[in-house]
Motif scaffolding. Sequence first.
Motif, PDB file in Angstrom:
ATOM      1  N   UNK A 165      30.305  57.484  37.713  1.00 14.37           N
ATOM      2  CA  UNK A 165      30.330  56.103  38.186  1.00 14.37           C
ATOM      3  C   UNK A 165      29.541  55.908  39.472  1.00 14.37           C
ATOM      4  N   UNK A 190      29.845  50.777  41.072  1.00 18.61           N
ATOM      5  CA  UNK A 190      29.611  49.401  40.629  1.00 18.61           C
ATOM      6  C   UNK A 190      30.889  48.580  40.719  1.00 18.61           C
ATOM      7  N   UNK A 191      31.914  49.149  41.314  1.00 24.15           N
ATOM      8  CA  UNK A 191      33.203  48.466  41.376  1.00 24.15           C
ATOM      9  C   UNK A 191      33.179  47.276  42.304  1.00 24.15           C
ATOM     10  N   UNK A 192      34.307  46.650  42.485  1.00 20.41           N
ATOM     11  CA  UNK A 192      34.384  45.479  43.340  1.00 20.41           C
ATOM     12  C   UNK A 192      35.247  45.746  44.575  1.00 20.41           C
TER      13      UNK A 192
ATOM     14  N   UNK B 505      36.417  51.997  34.152  1.00 23.83           N
ATOM     15  CA  UNK B 505      37.029  52.318  35.438  1.00 23.83           C
ATOM     16  C   UNK B 505      35.961  52.828  36.392  1.00 23.83           C
ATOM     17  N   UNK B 506      35.909  52.244  37.570  1.00 23.29           N
ATOM     18  CA  UNK B 506      34.939  52.705  38.563  1.00 23.29           C
ATOM     19  C   UNK B 506      35.585  53.654  39.563  1.00 23.29           C
ATOM     20  N   UNK B 527      39.800  50.219  39.808  1.00 22.18           N
ATOM     21  CA  UNK B 527      38.751  49.292  40.193  1.00 22.18           C
ATOM     22  C   UNK B 527      37.738  49.207  39.062  1.00 22.18           C
ATOM     23  N   UNK B 528      37.339  48.003  38.700  1.00 27.19           N
ATOM     24  CA  UNK B 528      36.301  47.826  37.692  1.00 27.19           C
ATOM     25  C   UNK B 528      35.175  47.014  38.291  1.00 27.19           C
ATOM     26  N   UNK B 529      34.112  46.874  37.505  1.00 29.57           N
ATOM     27  CA  UNK B 529      32.959  46.127  38.014  1.00 29.57           C
ATOM     28  C   UNK B 529      33.122  44.635  37.823  1.00 29.57           C
TER      29      UNK B 529
END
Lengths: 224, 567
Positions: A165, A190-192, B505-506, B527-529
């Motif tokens: 990731x 690329x998460x938030x 899943x990030x 956490x996701x994008x």
Amino acid sequence: MLPEHCETILLMKQEAEGERTVEPLLAAAEPVGTQVADGDHVSGGEFLVVAAEANITEPVQAEAAWYPLDERHVHLERLLSVIFGIFVLAGLLVGFGIWFFVSGPSLILYSTFVGALALDGFLTWFSLYWPRVEHRHTFWRLDETGLEIRRGVFWQHQISVPLSRLQHADIGQGPLQRRFGLGKLTVHTAGTANASVELNGLAIESATWLRDMLIRHKESQDVV
Amino acid sequence: MSSENGFEPEPQPAVVSSRWAQSLEADAQSLEAESSGPQSPEAQSPEPQTGGDDQLLRLHPSSIFFELISHGRQFLMPAIFAFLGAAQGSWFWGVLALVSFGFSLLGTIFKYFTLRYGIRDGELIVRHGLIFRQERTVPTRRIQNMDLTQNVLHRVFGVAEVKIETASGQEAEAVLRVLTKTQIESLRKQIFSARRSGQAVVATVSGAGDGPEIRANGTDALLEEEETVLILKIPVTWLAAAGLSSNRGWLLVGIVIGLLFQFDFFENSNPRAVGRFFSQLIPNLRFELAEIPRLLLYAAGFLAVLKMLGIAWFLMRFYGYRLERAGEDLRVTGGMFTSHSATVPRKRIQFISIYRPLTMRWMGLATIRIETAGGAGAGDEESQATVARRWFIPVVPVAQVPRLIAELRPGLVWDESAVQWKGTANGTHARLLRMGIVLSVLATAIGLAITRPWGGLAGVVVLAFSVCLANRTSRSMKYSRTSFGVAYRSGILVRRLSFTFFERLQSVQFQQSPFDRRWKMATLSVDTAAAGPAGHVISVPYLEENFARDEFRLLKRAAANHRPTWT
């Protein structure tokens, strides 16, 4: 070398947590850079592929060791707090000096001056003490899943960023950090909510090594 | 993260100037044509207008008009100043406003004449400017969504506004304001065909890492013909039911109050008059038996108006709603006056939420929201751009939810009753209750400090409320790790169920506060994008400490084992 007290702390922690300890906190007493660079603990055992079943028993095996931040980070933090304390002290002296010359000696002046000095002294002492406590509670490790960071004294959290990731990784170094041979590694996903994860206070060699490892593991495949 | 935008270093002035002249001519013609009335889209069919620069196209001439309107808000204040100034006989502000308007008009016209867009070598190119030429290049593979907005004015000209979104950030990557229908169709075809060919390459290269289900879908997509399948149409009756059960009416009431504030309604009115109004109002509110029916009638009337407004909102936004699938892309269209259409590649869906507010539950309805990476984050709940995802499927009978989920995520058999939920830790109820008791003691103290005998009631109210809340909260929160990912359910009045997938899943996080440690609990979050927090982030509090710790390790391993498949 891992400083001795770190080792002791790790062992103490292990004892304290007893059987519930998820991670065997075996601190290798070797230089962080080289020991980890061999990739000894990076190649873990086999893991069951987590899949459909709701109840999975986990294969029992040793997990990768946790590493603390560099010892010099504590010294740097302390230096900064001393500098800050001196600035505050200078400010206090100037301020109270002006007060003294304007309104002459008085009981209120003396008592507030002593109070302010005591407060400054306490805060400086606290900021000398606190980096050590934080240091004891901050660890990172790299295993076959990815980078994992654990920190926080009262509010603790542990975050894991899978290797695949990773978007990119930066190393930052302030002027004082350069003098101390330290660096800050920032890992972007690329998460938030956790789009970037910071690891401040690594030895610059460890930071570079870690970044190289992370980048090497990142596949050429697109993540976004 | 995908846009490379920057300046082109050598604009080659000679070529540019000749092109400039050409396009001026072309535009003069089209403007003439335009002035003779709105015309059929074919007249402005997208043709390469600049010889050397292969397929780069120009916007529709009405762009100037719409661009000005979109900046209209900036002129509102100067216009008001000008108006006020003129009313007082001073023309200074008026002249200033006119000048600024003139500059902006010139800028808009200049931008229109210099802006070119097109697809070249699998990349969307949007460029404008003459001396400082800005060129934006977006690889079509990275394009997540293509949104169209068409309001009544747009319809008059037969045009629409196009927004191109990638996974990056909050803003749309490129806004093409405005294009004709034919231009849009050809652009859409170009983008999505270019992307599909890119996809084919990726699919063949990186087969090994994917799960079998995903790979199968990838090949399906390649074999599948470009035909549009209708998945869902929402009849007016469902929309009316949704409007009836929603609280959208309050929003409009809020807007009205906001407007009143905006125009200083409250400040301008004489404070003494306001006081008189209230003092007249309050005696009327005394509990006289004779008054009660009238008050009830008023309340019922108010409620009815609210509900009508709610229905009106739903009809306005979603009238004629259609969900279609073309190949691997989902397309939503709907809206009464302003019709909105969004294309969402289904492989880009990060996060699916099923919302069931209380009244919708009574009627057996649900709302499905989705999240894609990027784009959707900027606007609030109401903004046109986010509607397509926040309200992806605004209302649908619960029985149809599994079918729709299978469309959103092929291969996923969604059976809510089969999910093995894990509730919160045993001590959750006690913990929340204790927190409630502490709060109520505080409330009592504050209340007593304000008014002596009756202030203590605040504590009683807080206590009753927190007892109820502790009970419901501890029972409503549920976590589950399923075969495809993570699911989380929570909410007392509005019941929300969200799930995301292992490959989305990030990062995974395990958190403990001092209170958590005391009660042997922990919070587990992923956490996701997904850029817009769909109002429901997967962050599960009050889990049993050991369970959360094990889940943390399993999730991070699962995330590592499932390669992200975005393209």
